[in-house]
Design a protein around this motif. Structure first.
Motif, PDB file in Angstrom:
ATOM      1  N   ASP A 205      25.749 -10.648  -7.903  1.00  0.00           N
ATOM      2  CA  ASP A 205      25.170 -11.937  -7.559  1.00  0.00           C
ATOM      3  C   ASP A 205      23.938 -11.760  -6.667  1.00  0.00           C
ATOM      4  N   TYR A 206      23.379 -12.877  -6.255  1.00  0.00           N
ATOM      5  CA  TYR A 206      22.113 -12.836  -5.511  1.00  0.00           C
ATOM      6  C   TYR A 206      22.249 -12.180  -4.142  1.00  0.00           C
ATOM      7  N   GLU A 207      23.454 -12.103  -3.607  1.00  0.00           N
ATOM      8  CA  GLU A 207      23.689 -11.453  -2.319  1.00  0.00           C
ATOM      9  C   GLU A 207      24.068  -9.987  -2.468  1.00  0.00           C
ATOM     10  N   GLY A 208      24.165  -9.513  -3.701  1.00  0.00           N
ATOM     11  CA  GLY A 208      24.546  -8.131  -3.927  1.00  0.00           C
ATOM     12  C   GLY A 208      26.025  -7.907  -4.102  1.00  0.00           C
ATOM     13  N   ASN A 209      26.836  -8.956  -4.075  1.00  0.00           N
ATOM     14  CA  ASN A 209      28.274  -8.804  -4.318  1.00  0.00           C
ATOM     15  C   ASN A 209      28.511  -8.350  -5.752  1.00  0.00           C
ATOM     16  N   ARG A 210      29.444  -7.450  -5.905  1.00  0.00           N
ATOM     17  CA  ARG A 210      29.748  -6.887  -7.225  1.00  0.00           C
ATOM     18  C   ARG A 210      31.025  -7.513  -7.779  1.00  0.00           C
ATOM     19  N   TYR A 211      31.006  -7.803  -9.088  1.00  0.00           N
ATOM     20  CA  TYR A 211      32.152  -8.406  -9.769  1.00  0.00           C
ATOM     21  C   TYR A 211      32.480  -7.629 -11.037  1.00  0.00           C
ATOM     22  N   LEU A 212      33.757  -7.474 -11.296  1.00  0.00           N
ATOM     23  CA  LEU A 212      34.211  -6.929 -12.571  1.00  0.00           C
ATOM     24  C   LEU A 212      34.287  -8.092 -13.555  1.00  0.00           C
ATOM     25  N   ASP A 213      33.488  -8.020 -14.610  1.00  0.00           N
ATOM     26  CA  ASP A 213      33.376  -9.137 -15.553  1.00  0.00           C
ATOM     27  C   ASP A 213      34.444  -9.024 -16.622  1.00  0.00           C
ATOM     28  N   PHE A 214      35.454  -9.873 -16.531  1.00  0.00           N
ATOM     29  CA  PHE A 214      36.545  -9.866 -17.502  1.00  0.00           C
ATOM     30  C   PHE A 214      36.474 -11.069 -18.441  1.00  0.00           C
ATOM     31  N   PHE A 215      35.278 -11.672 -18.542  1.00  0.00           N
ATOM     32  CA  PHE A 215      35.113 -12.769 -19.492  1.00  0.00           C
ATOM     33  C   PHE A 215      33.894 -12.578 -20.383  1.00  0.00           C
ATOM     34  N   SER A 216      32.986 -11.695 -19.996  1.00  0.00           N
ATOM     35  CA  SER A 216      31.880 -11.255 -20.856  1.00  0.00           C
ATOM     36  C   SER A 216      31.019 -12.400 -21.374  1.00  0.00           C
ATOM     37  N   GLY A 217      30.662 -13.318 -20.475  1.00  0.00           N
ATOM     38  CA  GLY A 217      29.814 -14.416 -20.917  1.00  0.00           C
ATOM     39  C   GLY A 217      30.456 -15.243 -22.014  1.00  0.00           C
ATOM     40  N   ILE A 218      31.726 -15.583 -21.840  1.00  0.00           N
ATOM     41  CA  ILE A 218      32.567 -16.277 -22.837  1.00  0.00           C
ATOM     42  C   ILE A 218      32.684 -15.425 -24.103  1.00  0.00           C
ATOM     43  N   VAL A 219      33.265 -14.246 -23.936  1.00  0.00           N
ATOM     44  CA  VAL A 219      33.612 -13.343 -25.048  1.00  0.00           C
ATOM     45  C   VAL A 219      32.364 -12.999 -25.872  1.00  0.00           C
ATOM     46  N   THR A 220      31.275 -12.682 -25.205  1.00  0.00           N
ATOM     47  CA  THR A 220      29.999 -12.487 -25.890  1.00  0.00           C
ATOM     48  C   THR A 220      29.417 -11.098 -25.681  1.00  0.00           C
ATOM     49  N   VAL A 221      29.529 -10.545 -24.487  1.00  0.00           N
ATOM     50  CA  VAL A 221      28.964  -9.219 -24.208  1.00  0.00           C
ATOM     51  C   VAL A 221      29.957  -8.180 -24.707  1.00  0.00           C
ATOM     52  N   SER A 222      29.696  -7.643 -25.878  1.00  0.00           N
ATOM     53  CA  SER A 222      30.675  -6.791 -26.549  1.00  0.00           C
ATOM     54  C   SER A 222      30.641  -5.343 -26.078  1.00  0.00           C
ATOM     55  N   VAL A 223      29.447  -4.767 -25.902  1.00  0.00           N
ATOM     56  CA  VAL A 223      29.356  -3.337 -25.582  1.00  0.00           C
ATOM     57  C   VAL A 223      28.931  -3.092 -24.140  1.00  0.00           C
ATOM     58  N   GLY A 224      28.724  -4.130 -23.351  1.00  0.00           N
ATOM     59  CA  GLY A 224      28.384  -3.982 -21.946  1.00  0.00           C
ATOM     60  C   GLY A 224      27.045  -4.607 -21.608  1.00  0.00           C
ATOM     61  N   HIS A 225      26.973  -5.201 -20.423  1.00  0.00           N
ATOM     62  CA  HIS A 225      25.723  -5.811 -19.971  1.00  0.00           C
ATOM     63  C   HIS A 225      24.606  -4.766 -19.933  1.00  0.00           C
TER      64      HIS A 225
END
Length: 519
Positions: free
Chosen positions: A97-117
């Motif tokens: 995010d804009y503050e540098g916080n890191r998140y593990l993305d377990f939704f992939s842009g509503i099941v869209t990012v298939s091979v990784g951001h």
């Protein structure tokens, strides 16, 4: 970096940086961000390491973003959290995010990012094509579209509907567009109007596809999608029939049933309901039947084994065509097969696909038989200005290559099964976890008041669990009629250590919820 190397890195690497709470505003250049800390939660699991440092955020201030959104963007409330998440950068399964916080993305842009951001190979291909040719439209030929059509065709069962010829591929930009065209094809080919879809189905939000979409908050008072009829969703957890032998998943519902492993009585009951729809709600001859192999928006709902095969037969007896909506289930996400319909042992007449096809780039496709394609061509000069543009096709080709080179379908099967079994243990541990289901990396966790009634957990309680997961660095989706089901669909590059982290986040959130209810 190959998936094997990434697995090895996570197994050997020890995170040595000290977690910190980021300050408001842009973060210092070169900082190594780890996790969100000092949240006062019951237990905050340690976030797995990440070998990527995001750029410093230097764009609009957060409050200014909120102002612009309120003044100029859609008034429909779509943000998941009361304080909307402002994302800045992505890398494979991670978001920052804009503050540098890191998140593990377990939704992939509503099941869209298939091979990784921002996958390095996909990025490189996109950049190369950007410097060569952006757009021509379909009135001119360009190699990327022909290269992609050949690659995609090779991955589909040959032939669709027992044709002696190859499939025909129509390229477009979104799942709604793809399903719009599939509806038109079905009607043009059958010379009929009525189309059936499941209750709880989501097939798009265009004026045409809204008739197929049967999720309450997507319905509206104005007429749309004429000629569409809904039928009972064969949900073996919440529906009237079904239980512990009924679905194709490593994890079965704990609901008891009298079905044998090789003979599903629940399937027979739901087929009778489908016949009732055919006999009462549509004309004697119909245009077709739409089905997601696993329902996505409705909370990863799976049907009894054998149901779709019998339903397809009944539809074809009425002159209709069978359409598989692979927008969320395709491209190896379910692990055991490349396409969701293959898990049901059926062969559709039309297949629609989007989302993971372009790893987040706007791209979609409809694949059908030559016979159906010719039926459409006789009635309509179909044209799509941006469908199959050079950049989309180059990206689509690179996505297919990455799935193969990095064994991502196999990873979906292995890591997805591992995750399902881990979540099943949480279900057994907590009364509010009613059901865990899914296949590969498409998983649903249905929250309930108790396992006996199976009544949905109140929305405000589900909201709090969702918020707590975000605060601990895990992003997940929501689904179901009452938004009571957590939807899990990470990029297919996910690893087991990251699954372990996600499971512990859920456990901490559930414990905090139970403690808050006891106060």
């Amino acid at each position: 970096m190959t998936l094997a190397w990434r697995h090895l890195l996570r197994a050997l690497y020890l995170e040595t940086s000290t977690p910190r709470t980021p300050k408001a505003g842009p973060s210092p250049k070169g900082a190594f961000w780890t996790s969100i800390t000092k949240l006062g939660l019951h237990t905050k699991p340690s976030m797995p390491p990440c070998d990527f440092t995001p750029e410093r955020y230097q764009s609009l201030a957060y409050n200014r973003v909120l102002e612009i959104h309120k003044q100029h963007l859609s008034p429909v409330l779509t943000a998941y959290f009361s304080e909307p998440l402002l994302l800045h950068q992505g890398h494979m399964e991670w978001l920052f995010d804009y503050e540098g916080n890191r998140y593990l993305d377990f939704f992939s842009g509503i099941v869209t990012v298939s091979v990784g951001h921002c996958h390095p190979k996909v990025n490189a291909v996109a950049q190369k094509q950007l410097g060569r040719l952006w757009h021509t439209s379909a009135v001119f030929f360009h190699p990327p579209i022909h290269e992609y059509a050949e690659k995609l065709s090779a991955l589909l069962p040959e032939p669709l509907k027992h044709s002696a010829e190859n499939q025909v591929i129509f390229l477009m930009n979104s799942g709604s567009e793809a399903n719009d065209l599939a509806m038109l094809m079905a009607r043009a080919h059958s010379n009929n109007t009525d189309i059936i879809s499941f209750r709880g189905a989501y097939h798009g939000c265009s004026p045409y596809t809204l008739g197929l979409t049967n999720v309450g908050f997507h319905k509206m008072e104005l007429p749309s999608g004429m000629g569409c009829q809904s039928t009972m969703c064969p949900d073996v957890f919440c529906g009237p029939w079904g239980g512990s032998h009924c679905r194709d998943s490593p994890v079965q519902t704990i609901r008891k049933c009298s079905c044998a492993p090789d003979c599903c009585q629940a399937k027979d009951q739901y087929i009778e309901q489908f016949k009732d729809t055919l006999n009462t709600s549509v004309a004697k001859s119909i245009a077709g039947f739409f089905a997601e192999p696993i329902q996505g928006v409705n909370g990863v709902v799976q049907y009894p084994k054998g149901f779709l095969k019998e339903a397809f037969e009944l539809v074809r007896e009425r002159g209709g065509v069978c359409i598989a909506d692979e927008v969320q289930t395709g491209f190896g996400r379910l692990g055991s097969h490349f396409w969701g319909f293959q898990t049901h042992g059926v062969l559709p007449d039309i297949v629609t696909m989007a989302k993971g096809i372009g790893n987040g780039f706007p791209m979609a496709a409809v694949v059908t038989t030559p016979e159906i394609a010719k039926s459409l061509a006789k009635r309509l000069l179909h044209f799509n200005t941006f469908g199959g543009n050079p950049i989309a096709c180059a990206i689509g080709s690179s996505v297919l290559e990455v799935i193969k080179e990095e064994n991502l379908q196999e990873n979906s099967q292995e890591v997805g099964t591992y995750m399902l079994l881990k979540f099943a243990k949480l279900r057994d541990e907590f009364e509010i976890v009613g059901d865990v289901r899914g296949k590969g990396l498409m998983i649903g966790i249905e929250m309930v008041k108790d396992k006996t009634s199976r009544q949905p957990l109140p929305r405000e309680e589900v909201n709090q669990i969702h918020q707590d997961c975000k605060r601990m660095g895990l992003l997940i989706g929501r689904g179901g009629t009452f938004s009571q089901t957590f939807r899990i669909a990470p990029s297919m590059c996910i690893t087991k250590p990251e699954v372990d982290f996600a499971v512990e986040v859920f456990r901490s959130a559930f414990i905090q919820h139970m403690e808050s209810q006891d106060k």
